[in-house]
Design a protein around this motif. Structure first.
Motif, mmCIF file in Angstrom:
data_model
loop_
_atom_site.group_PDB
_atom_site.id
_atom_site.type_symbol
_atom_site.label_atom_id
_atom_site.label_comp_id
_atom_site.label_asym_id
_atom_site.label_seq_id
_atom_site.Cartn_x
_atom_site.Cartn_y
_atom_site.Cartn_z
ATOM 1 N N PHE A 59 24.741 49.890 61.615
ATOM 2 C CA PHE A 59 24.744 51.095 61.244
ATOM 3 C C PHE A 59 24.470 52.497 61.668
ATOM 4 C CE2 PHE A 59 20.298 49.248 59.814
ATOM 5 C CZ PHE A 59 19.918 50.127 59.444
ATOM 6 N N GLY A 60 24.778 53.928 61.087
ATOM 7 C CA GLY A 60 25.213 54.770 60.657
ATOM 8 C C GLY A 60 23.892 54.923 60.028
ATOM 9 N N VAL A 61 22.607 56.343 61.151
ATOM 10 C CA VAL A 61 21.593 57.253 60.404
ATOM 11 C C VAL A 61 22.307 58.207 59.259
ATOM 12 C CG1 VAL A 61 19.265 58.006 60.075
ATOM 13 C CG2 VAL A 61 19.609 55.913 62.227
ATOM 14 N N THR A 62 22.196 58.122 58.164
ATOM 15 C CA THR A 62 22.293 59.012 57.131
ATOM 16 C C THR A 62 20.741 60.556 56.471
ATOM 17 O OG1 THR A 62 21.945 57.853 55.535
ATOM 18 C CG2 THR A 62 24.215 57.900 55.776
ATOM 19 N N GLU A 63 19.687 59.400 57.238
ATOM 20 C CA GLU A 63 18.899 60.843 56.709
ATOM 21 C C GLU A 63 17.184 59.474 57.163
ATOM 22 O OE1 GLU A 63 17.105 60.939 52.720
ATOM 23 O OE2 GLU A 63 18.811 60.081 52.055
ATOM 24 N N LEU A 64 16.294 60.645 57.799
ATOM 25 C CA LEU A 64 15.144 59.949 58.053
ATOM 26 C C LEU A 64 14.190 60.519 56.655
ATOM 27 C CD1 LEU A 64 15.113 60.832 61.730
ATOM 28 C CD2 LEU A 64 15.772 58.704 60.470
ATOM 29 N N THR A 65 13.351 59.644 56.338
ATOM 30 C CA THR A 65 12.862 59.616 54.448
ATOM 31 C C THR A 65 11.140 59.111 55.099
ATOM 32 O OG1 THR A 65 12.648 60.213 52.096
ATOM 33 C CG2 THR A 65 13.638 58.369 53.682
ATOM 34 N N ASP A 66 10.691 59.749 53.935
ATOM 35 C CA ASP A 66 9.658 59.068 53.875
ATOM 36 C C ASP A 66 9.298 58.066 52.937
ATOM 37 O OD1 ASP A 66 7.811 60.722 55.781
ATOM 38 O OD2 ASP A 66 7.416 62.344 54.372
ATOM 39 N N HIS A 67 9.179 56.922 53.225
ATOM 40 C CA HIS A 67 8.891 55.865 51.656
ATOM 41 C C HIS A 67 7.572 55.446 51.458
ATOM 42 C CE1 HIS A 67 10.385 51.368 51.322
ATOM 43 N NE2 HIS A 67 11.173 52.044 51.516
ATOM 44 N N HIS A 68 8.207 54.366 50.101
ATOM 45 C CA HIS A 68 6.972 54.305 50.108
ATOM 46 C C HIS A 68 5.663 53.855 50.565
ATOM 47 C CE1 HIS A 68 7.358 49.433 49.186
ATOM 48 N NE2 HIS A 68 8.573 50.556 49.693
ATOM 49 N N SER A 69 6.374 53.020 52.171
ATOM 50 C CA SER A 69 4.560 52.693 52.849
ATOM 51 C C SER A 69 4.443 53.680 53.563
ATOM 52 C CB SER A 69 5.827 51.829 53.683
ATOM 53 O OG SER A 69 5.997 52.535 54.348
ATOM 54 N N GLY A 70 5.223 55.085 53.447
ATOM 55 C CA GLY A 70 4.028 55.886 53.631
ATOM 56 C C GLY A 70 3.982 56.436 55.539
ATOM 57 N N GLU A 71 5.697 56.007 55.772
ATOM 58 C CA GLU A 71 5.794 56.125 57.126
ATOM 59 C C GLU A 71 7.521 56.637 57.681
ATOM 60 O OE1 GLU A 71 7.372 52.176 59.341
ATOM 61 O OE2 GLU A 71 5.598 51.849 58.736
ATOM 62 N N GLU A 72 8.107 57.010 58.403
ATOM 63 C CA GLU A 72 8.543 57.483 57.877
ATOM 64 C C GLU A 72 9.715 56.157 58.361
ATOM 65 O OE1 GLU A 72 11.220 61.764 60.123
ATOM 66 O OE2 GLU A 72 10.292 60.117 61.086
ATOM 67 N N VAL A 73 10.845 56.648 57.639
ATOM 68 C CA VAL A 73 12.196 55.284 58.150
ATOM 69 C C VAL A 73 13.422 55.859 57.800
ATOM 70 C CG1 VAL A 73 10.928 53.352 56.642
ATOM 71 C CG2 VAL A 73 12.500 55.261 55.660
ATOM 72 N N ALA A 74 14.140 55.450 58.626
ATOM 73 C CA ALA A 74 15.320 55.595 58.727
ATOM 74 C C ALA A 74 16.342 54.834 57.840
ATOM 75 C CB ALA A 74 16.595 55.203 60.471
ATOM 76 N N VAL A 75 17.315 55.884 56.861
ATOM 77 C CA VAL A 75 18.363 55.362 55.719
ATOM 78 C C VAL A 75 19.416 55.021 55.851
ATOM 79 C CG1 VAL A 75 19.002 55.617 53.183
ATOM 80 C CG2 VAL A 75 16.614 56.493 54.406
ATOM 81 N N GLY A 76 20.289 54.651 56.023
ATOM 82 C CA GLY A 76 22.148 53.895 56.610
ATOM 83 C C GLY A 76 22.742 53.011 55.443
ATOM 84 N N LYS A 77 23.209 52.953 55.339
ATOM 85 C CA LYS A 77 24.514 51.765 54.657
ATOM 86 C C LYS A 77 24.901 50.505 55.753
ATOM 87 C CE LYS A 77 24.618 55.164 50.465
ATOM 88 N NZ LYS A 77 25.296 56.173 49.902
ATOM 89 N N VAL A 78 25.488 49.903 54.051
ATOM 90 C CA VAL A 78 26.190 48.640 55.387
ATOM 91 C C VAL A 78 27.287 48.455 53.946
ATOM 92 C CG1 VAL A 78 26.408 45.805 55.998
ATOM 93 C CG2 VAL A 78 24.247 48.030 57.048
#
Length: 120
Positions: A59-78
């Motif tokens: 999938f395509g990365v739509t944004e990078l954000t801070d997750h509840h885990s405290g680290e940066e994650v890639a967000v995308g959709k399937v």
């Protein structure tokens, strides 16, 4: 006593206008964007997720954000289903296509956590 200083009158008028605008915006309710987000969330809760735990998806990365885990994650959709992908390398950015392995669903099964596998 009513103030007669033009500066004081102007300040009072500005404050009154701001209060009025705030009240009107609150009475109008949520924005169209907020309503659409709520509709999408409700629809997601009513369907089975289009992904399975342990499977890998591209999938395509739509944004990078801070997750509840405290680290940066890639967000995308399937198929409209949101994946939060952890362990992303530093060169992954918005618009990149990646592959990720689904690890778990959230409580409402409206999104899932995944781990980075590779750039596509």
């Amino acid at each position: 006593m009513i103030p007669s200083d033009p500066i004081v009158l102007g300040a009072v008028a500005v404050i009154a206008l701001l209060v009025l605008l705030t009240l009107v915006s609150r009475l109008r309710g949520p924005s169209g964007e907020a309503k659409e987000s709520k509709r999408a969330h409700d629809a997601a809760q009513e369907r089975d997720p289009p992904v399975e735990i342990g499977e890998t998806y591209e999938f395509g990365v739509t944004e990078l954000t801070d997750h509840h885990s405290g680290e940066e994650v890639a967000v995308g959709k399937v198929e409209g289903f949101v994946l939060f992908t952890e362990d992303i390398p530093g060169d992954v950015g918005k618009g990149d296509v990646i592959r990720a392995k689904v690890l778990s669903f959230n409580d409402g099964r409206t999104s899932a956590d995944a781990t980075f596998v590779t750039k596509a």
